[in-house]
Write an enzyme that holds these catalytic residues in place. Structure first.
Site, PDB file in Angstrom:
ATOM      1  N   ASP A 115       3.914  -0.236 -12.426  1.00 37.79           N
ATOM      2  CA  ASP A 115       4.123  -1.225 -11.359  1.00 37.79           C
ATOM      3  C   ASP A 115       2.918  -2.146 -11.215  1.00 37.79           C
ATOM      4  O   ASP A 115       1.810  -1.688 -10.971  1.00 37.79           O
ATOM      5  CB  ASP A 115       4.420  -0.512 -10.045  1.00 37.79           C
ATOM      6  CG  ASP A 115       5.756   0.214 -10.115  1.00 37.79           C
ATOM      7  OD1 ASP A 115       5.771   1.442  -9.963  1.00 37.79           O
ATOM      8  OD2 ASP A 115       6.769  -0.439 -10.389  1.00 37.79           O
ATOM      9  N   ASP A 171      -0.147   1.759 -17.050  1.00 35.13           N
ATOM     10  CA  ASP A 171       0.425   1.830 -15.712  1.00 35.13           C
ATOM     11  C   ASP A 171       1.736   1.033 -15.754  1.00 35.13           C
ATOM     12  O   ASP A 171       1.964   0.256 -16.690  1.00 35.13           O
ATOM     13  CB  ASP A 171      -0.578   1.201 -14.726  1.00 35.13           C
ATOM     14  CG  ASP A 171       0.046   0.867 -13.389  1.00 35.13           C
ATOM     15  OD1 ASP A 171       0.641   1.772 -12.782  1.00 35.13           O
ATOM     16  OD2 ASP A 171      -0.048  -0.309 -12.976  1.00 35.13           O
TER      17      ASP A 171
HETATM   18  C1  XBP Z   1       3.070   2.070  -7.990  1.00 40.34           C
HETATM   19  C2  XBP Z   1       3.380   2.946  -6.848  1.00 40.34           C
HETATM   20  C3  XBP Z   1       4.790   3.424  -6.671  1.00 40.34           C
HETATM   21  C4  XBP Z   1       5.712   2.236  -6.392  1.00 40.34           C
HETATM   22  C5  XBP Z   1       6.997   2.688  -5.740  1.00 40.34           C
HETATM   23  O1  XBP Z   1       2.927   2.918  -9.072  1.00 40.34           O
HETATM   24  O2  XBP Z   1       2.490   3.312  -6.103  1.00 40.34           O
HETATM   25  O3  XBP Z   1       4.795   4.306  -5.574  1.00 40.34           O
HETATM   26  O4  XBP Z   1       5.058   1.379  -5.469  1.00 40.34           O
HETATM   27  O5  XBP Z   1       7.639   3.616  -6.585  1.00 40.34           O
HETATM   28  P1  XBP Z   1       2.026   2.508 -10.390  1.00 40.34           P
HETATM   29  P2  XBP Z   1       8.193   4.988  -5.950  1.00 40.34           P
HETATM   30  O6  XBP Z   1       1.244   1.252 -10.063  1.00 40.34           O
HETATM   31  O7  XBP Z   1       1.153   3.721 -10.625  1.00 40.34           O
HETATM   32  O8  XBP Z   1       3.049   2.273 -11.469  1.00 40.34           O
HETATM   33  O9  XBP Z   1       8.913   4.611  -4.688  1.00 40.34           O
HETATM   34  O10 XBP Z   1       9.110   5.554  -7.016  1.00 40.34           O
HETATM   35  O11 XBP Z   1       6.962   5.816  -5.723  1.00 40.34           O
HETATM   36 MG    MG Z   2       0.170  -0.357 -10.695  1.00 37.88          MG
END
Ligand code: XBP
Ligand code: MG
Length: 260
Positions: A14, A12
């Protein structure tokens, strides 16, 4: 049963590779709202609530539905949200280019160790592809995108996490059985997606996710750790890190072998 040999690691982004939400994405959303002349301000507490919805465009719509019932919606709401989100992505990738968001402890170390050990690497994230490219290249260098066999990101699947789609999409392109891999996640939505795809999962929590349910995780840590920055085991085998105090490839191979 998990195949005996660990072949791949799926990450993953973020919250896992970097702590991007509070001081990255949230700041970028607010700057895009300001640019659009909107008086919306997502403070850290409100953002924690909004993080229940993955995907930036979906999150904006959720915010309108839940917190802005009187907002005069434009005729083409999808277009309005998409435009706002494009502006947000510009702000976010600029924050990354300015070096504002570093990788979490142990992430670069483990990625390099995994490459040296011949493990296949992939990304499975809800965030926008441009954000992944910016994070990886600004923290690991221009060739970092080549480290990953598959970068599965954003809108390429119909349903975002907690749906398993993004992990399933990555596994299919790798022609890989989930039992031959491990996933790394940080959130409740994320582990529901990875476990939903059949992937044994290691979790590193962060401030936004420490209270989430990680009952299905193989191991829960406060971070991956470094030789001079020991990780704390929050759930899972207390011998998971050996004597070292940080997570390394041999620990993953042992952990994977125990996965039921
Ligand atoms: C985290 C998310 C993303 C980010 C914002 O993704 O839910 O939506 O918060 O990015 P993960 P965007 O934990 O799966 O990496 O605005 O580009 O969606
Ligand atoms: Mg995440």
């Amino acid at each position: 049963m998990a195949e005996k040999t660990l072949q791949a690691l799926l990450f993953d982004v973020d919250g896992t590779l970097a702590d991007t939400e509070r001081d990255g994405h949230r700041v970028a959303f607010n700057r895009a709202f300001r640019d659009a002349g909107l008086d919306w301000e997502w403070d850290a507490d409100l953002y924690e609530k909004l993080l229940a919805v993955t995907g930036g465009k979906e999150r904006i719509r959720h915010f309108l539905d839940e917190f802005q019932p009187d907002f005069a919606r434009p005729a083409d709401l999808d277009d309005f949200i998409a435009h706002l989100h494009r502006a947000k992505t510009e702000h976010y990738t600029r924050l990354l280019a300015e070096g504002q968001i570093p990788l979490r402890p142990g992430v670069e170390r483990l990625l390099r160790e995994a490459r040296e050990a011949g493990l296949r690497l992939a990304i499975a994230t809800t965030t926008t592809p441009a954000n992944v490219e910016a994070l990886l290249t600004h923290t690991l260098g221009a060739d970092a995108l080549d480290w990953f066999e598959v970068i599965a990101a954003g809108d390429i699947v119909p349903a975002k996490k907690p749906a398993p789609d993004i992990f399933v999409w990555a596994l299919e392109r790798m022609n890989l059985e989930p039992a031959a891999a491990l996933a790394f996640e940080d959130s409740g939505n994320g582990i529901r997606a990875s476990v939903g795809a059949g992937l044994p999962t290691v979790v590193t929590i962060n401030d936004y996710t420490r209270s989430h349910d990680f009952g299905d995780a193989l191991l829960v840590l406060d971070q991956l750790g470094e030789p001079d920055q020991p990780a704390r085991i929050l759930a899972g085998p207390e011998t998971a890190l050996g004597e070292k105090g940080y997570l390394a490839v041999d620990d993953l191979q042992r952990l994977h072998a125990t996965a039921s």
